[in-house]
Design an enzyme around this catalytic site. Structure first.
Site, PDB file in Angstrom:
ATOM      1  N   HIS A   1      34.715  34.698  40.749  1.00  0.00           N
ATOM      2  CA  HIS A   1      34.349  34.312  39.381  1.00  0.00           C
ATOM      3  C   HIS A   1      33.317  33.203  39.479  1.00  0.00           C
ATOM      4  O   HIS A   1      33.008  32.740  40.575  1.00  0.00           O
ATOM      5  CB  HIS A   1      35.571  33.849  38.589  1.00  0.00           C
ATOM      6  CG  HIS A   1      36.414  32.855  39.332  1.00  0.00           C
ATOM      7  ND1 HIS A   1      36.019  31.560  39.545  1.00  0.00           N
ATOM      8  CD2 HIS A   1      37.607  32.980  39.974  1.00  0.00           C
ATOM      9  CE1 HIS A   1      36.933  30.921  40.249  1.00  0.00           C
ATOM     10  NE2 HIS A   1      37.907  31.767  40.544  1.00  0.00           N
TER      11      HIS A   1
ATOM     12  N   HIS B   1      35.839  25.779  46.219  1.00  0.00           N
ATOM     13  CA  HIS B   1      36.569  25.752  44.948  1.00  0.00           C
ATOM     14  C   HIS B   1      36.240  24.454  44.222  1.00  0.00           C
ATOM     15  O   HIS B   1      36.071  23.419  44.852  1.00  0.00           O
ATOM     16  CB  HIS B   1      38.084  25.840  45.225  1.00  0.00           C
ATOM     17  CG  HIS B   1      38.911  26.076  43.996  1.00  0.00           C
ATOM     18  ND1 HIS B   1      39.136  25.113  43.049  1.00  0.00           N
ATOM     19  CD2 HIS B   1      39.550  27.192  43.568  1.00  0.00           C
ATOM     20  CE1 HIS B   1      39.887  25.617  42.077  1.00  0.00           C
ATOM     21  NE2 HIS B   1      40.150  26.886  42.374  1.00  0.00           N
TER      22      HIS B   1
ATOM     23  N   THR C   1      41.081  33.529  39.744  1.00  0.00           N
ATOM     24  CA  THR C   1      41.185  34.346  40.957  1.00  0.00           C
ATOM     25  C   THR C   1      42.186  35.486  40.775  1.00  0.00           C
ATOM     26  O   THR C   1      41.938  36.618  41.199  1.00  0.00           O
ATOM     27  CB  THR C   1      41.659  33.497  42.166  1.00  0.00           C
ATOM     28  OG1 THR C   1      40.854  32.344  42.262  1.00  0.00           O
ATOM     29  CG2 THR C   1      41.559  34.290  43.460  1.00  0.00           C
TER      30      THR C   1
HETATM   31  C1  GP9 Z   1      44.451  29.546  44.470  1.00  0.00           C
HETATM   32  C2  GP9 Z   1      43.064  30.024  44.625  1.00  0.00           C
HETATM   33  C3  GP9 Z   1      42.173  29.474  43.563  1.00  0.00           C
HETATM   34  O1  GP9 Z   1      45.362  30.083  45.344  1.00  0.00           O
HETATM   35  O2  GP9 Z   1      43.042  31.399  44.704  1.00  0.00           O
HETATM   36  O3  GP9 Z   1      42.489  29.946  42.315  1.00  0.00           O
HETATM   37  P1  GP9 Z   1      41.517  29.714  41.073  1.00  0.00           P
HETATM   38  O4  GP9 Z   1      41.713  28.302  40.634  1.00  0.00           O
HETATM   39  O5  GP9 Z   1      40.122  29.949  41.516  1.00  0.00           O
HETATM   40  O6  GP9 Z   1      41.964  30.705  40.069  1.00  0.00           O
HETATM   41 MN    MN Z   2      39.002  31.421  42.346  1.00  0.00          MN
END
Ligand code: GP9
Ligand code: MN
Length: 627
Positions: free
Chosen positions: A469, A409, A293
């Site tokens: 992503h 996520h 992210t």
């Molecule tokens: C964490 C969120 C997720 O604050 O933005 O991060 P990622 O694991 O997708 O890099």
């Molecule tokens: Mn992310």
């Protein structure tokens, strides 16, 4: 008593410090320990590191041993104490760069007394005990035999290796990615964390130290010849002026979900509909590396590439950037805000956002919720957007804002009662669940747009949504092939799966539609600047305006893969883009050379912190070079 005396003092010291360290990690800091495995790692690292450090004593003569043991236990206690005081103020750990940040130290200075608690006396109890044992001669201090030395050193090394293996299992690539200082401390302990920080900072600083502005002319020339658009800007020039920009990073959303169905139902019906009334880019790629992210944020704000071996948000947060928030502040006096219900230190955002010029970061502290409102990684997206609207309402308009969703996520867990679509049925639990969290976030986005309308913010804003992503890694290729009805996922298919939806929604704008131009996250900043009517003749960016006809014809990833208009390079093969056929490698050569050169230039800028030498007004090396 006689038997006790046989035990070497350094072992007692290692045990005492180990116990103390564990108690402090567990009860003094507020580290989130979510599983028994994390608890075990915490115990292992407290003792392993303590054992490792004190085992140095075996090489010393009795007198020096004494000095070593006492000094080491005092130094370790002071390190813990300093971190604890810093933590109580900033919920973060001390790093080398923070030591040089005067304002941080200043903040601490005013309230030092309030950061020390009575219970902190315990932090020095081990030192007191060790001193007493020394005085009473309770434990052994002697010259050790070489057999004993070897035995102790191998035990200590094994303990550390076990710790590192456990940490790697818990958080793969912990050291390369960094994630969050809390993760490092939890998994490898404060001493290793500080060692890591010192090594990282020194290597970053040394590269920076030897850089001068001379390289930037060549980069500027390259950008001028190969990237900057020659044609006049396109029809959307200035359309965003005087409007708010609301950018939404949609966690792990991939393009293969768009207009796709599961069990006969649309997976993300809202996005499908919303895109019809927007500019929708269906050939748009994420370009993130290890920093996930945060890399996507880096790409968007700078139109520079993320780094090959680390997360720039971690390693290069002190650089000078000519970032989007900074430019729009200078040119249009827009303030920029971030909304994300995670800890401010995750991905080092608290530090990096300052460098990028954000006015304020509304992090987890700005949101009210308890455990029952959490899904997966934290606050659920529906409550997140709901509370974000309340926060947005109070901002002075026009503003630039970035929201980062979280529910969709990895590992994509969704409580059954919240799920509104059935799981997929394959061997991959991850892919099976992926559709449910995607649906949830889709519903949250719909709710958000409705709320913006209710609050009267919608009409004055431009809303942009983008997947940050991929969510499904190649590990799940078999299940993915099953879902897509293919025999297998080839490296060519895998590249195509790196597409993420990109939607530009302009309320009241009639001329909408799907645009299939080859594009990627590197193109966001120039697009925004143009939409805001900001001329950016001298800026050094590696992307193009998405709406321009005159664009560079490839999109480079950080892992060596490249997508070109005609060819795709992946896994050592050159593919024809239109058919997916493997063709002679030479077809990909030109594109590969240019991509490599461009990635190197971008890295050079970041490693050397070259923008500190560049005057973006004049488009040349600044007269007075700062260092
Ligand atoms: C964490 C969120 C997720 O604050 O933005 O991060 P990622 O694991 O997708 O890099
Ligand atoms: Mn992310």
């Amino acid at each position: 008593m006689h038997r006790v005396k046989q035990i070497p003092l350094f072992i007692i010291a290692a045990i005492l410090v180990g116990i103390k360290t564990y108690i402090v990690y567990r009860f003094y800091f507020d580290l989130s320990i979510e599983s028994a495995f994390q608890e075990i790692i915490l115990v292992v690292n407290a003792f392993a590191i303590s054992m490792f450090i004190f085992s140095i004593a075996v090489w010393l003569k009795p007198k020096s041993q004494k000095r070593f043991i006492i000094t080491t236990s005092i130094v370790l206690s002071v390190i813990i104490m300093a971190n604890l005081m810093y933590y109580r103020n900033f919920t973060d750990f001390v790093t080398v760069p923070t030591l040089f940040q005067v304002n941080n130290a200043g903040d601490l200075g005013t309230s030092v007394v309030s950061l020390v608690y009575f219970s902190d006396l315990l932090l020095f109890l081990d030192v007191a005990l060790i001193m007493t044992f020394m005085k009473l001669n309770t434990f052994k201090l002697e010259q050790f035999s070489s057999v004993f030395r070897r035995r102790i050193i191998s035990v200590a090394m094994t303990a550390v290796v076990i710790n590192l293996i456990l940490a790697e299992i818990e958080r793969p690539m912990l050291f390369q990615r960094g994630f969050d200082r809390e993760y490092l401390v939890k998994n490898v302990g404060l001493p290793v964390f500080h060692g890591y920080d010192i090594v990282m900072t020194t290597s970053t600083q040394s590269k920076r130290l030897f850089a001068d502005g001379s390289g930037i002319d060549e980069i500027d020339e390259y950008v001028n010849e190969n990237v900057r658009e020659k044609e006049a800007p396109v029809d959307l020039t200035g359309i965003a002026e005087d409007r708010n920009i609301i950018y939404i990073a949609v966690e792990s959303m991939q393009t293969f979900l768009v207009d796709e169905t599961l069990h006969g139902e649309e997976i993300i019906p809202f996005i499908n509909e919303f895109k019809e009334d927007s500019y929708y880019f269906d050939n748009f790629y994420h370009q993130t590396g290890l920093g996930k992210t945060s890399d996507h944020e880096f790409l968007l704000d700078n139109s520079l590439y993320p780094l090959p071996n680390s997360a720039a948000f971690f390693t290069h947060a002190q650089n000078e950037y000519n970032s989007l928030p900074k430019i729009i502040k200078e040119e249009l006096d827009y303030n920029s805000y971030v909304f994300h219900a995670n800890n401010e230190s995750f991905w080092n955002r608290n530090v990096m956002y300052d460098s990028l010029g954000y006015e304020e970061f509304f992090d987890v502290e700005s949101y009210e919720f308890d455990e029952s409102d959490e899904i997966g990684w934290g606050l659920n997206d529906k409550d997140f957007v709901d509370q974000t609207v309340d926060l947005i309402k109070d901002l002075d308009e026009p503003f630039y804002s970035k929201m980062i969703t979280l529910t969709h996520h990895f590992p994509f867990e969704m409580p059954e009662e919240e799920a509104t679509i059935d799981q997929f049925d394959s061997d991959s639990v991850t892919l099976n669940q992926y559709f449910q969290t995607a649906r949830y976030t889709d519903e949250a986005l719909e709710q958000f747009i409705d709320q913006l309308k209710e609050e009267g913010i919608y009409e004055d804003s431009i809303i942009i949504m983008m997947g940050d992503h991929y969510g499904i890694s190649s590990y799940h290729n078999d299940a993915m092939a099953q879902f897509l009805g293919e025999d297998e996922i080839t490296p060519y298919d895998e590249v195509k799966l790196q597409r993420v939806p990109m939607i530009v929604h302009i309320p009241g704008h009639e001329d909408t539609g799907t645009i299939s131009t080859l594009s990627g996250q590197i193109d966001y900043k120039p697009t925004m600047l143009n939409m805001l009517g900001i001329e950016n003749q001298n800026d050094i960016m590696f992307g193009n305006d998405l709406f321009s006809q005159d664009r560079k014809d490839f999109i480079a990833f950080r892992d060596g893969r490249i997508v070109g208009e005609d060819y795709i390079y992946a896994s050592g093969n050159c593919y024809e883009n239109s058919s997916g056929e493997i063709i002679e490698e030479a077809h990909c050569d030109t594109m590969r050379e240019q991509a490599e050169q461009e990635l190197n230039y971008s890295d050079e800028i970041i490693y050397g912190d070259l923008f500190r030498f560049y005057d973006f007004e004049q488009g040349e090396i600044a007269d007075e070079n700062e260092s």
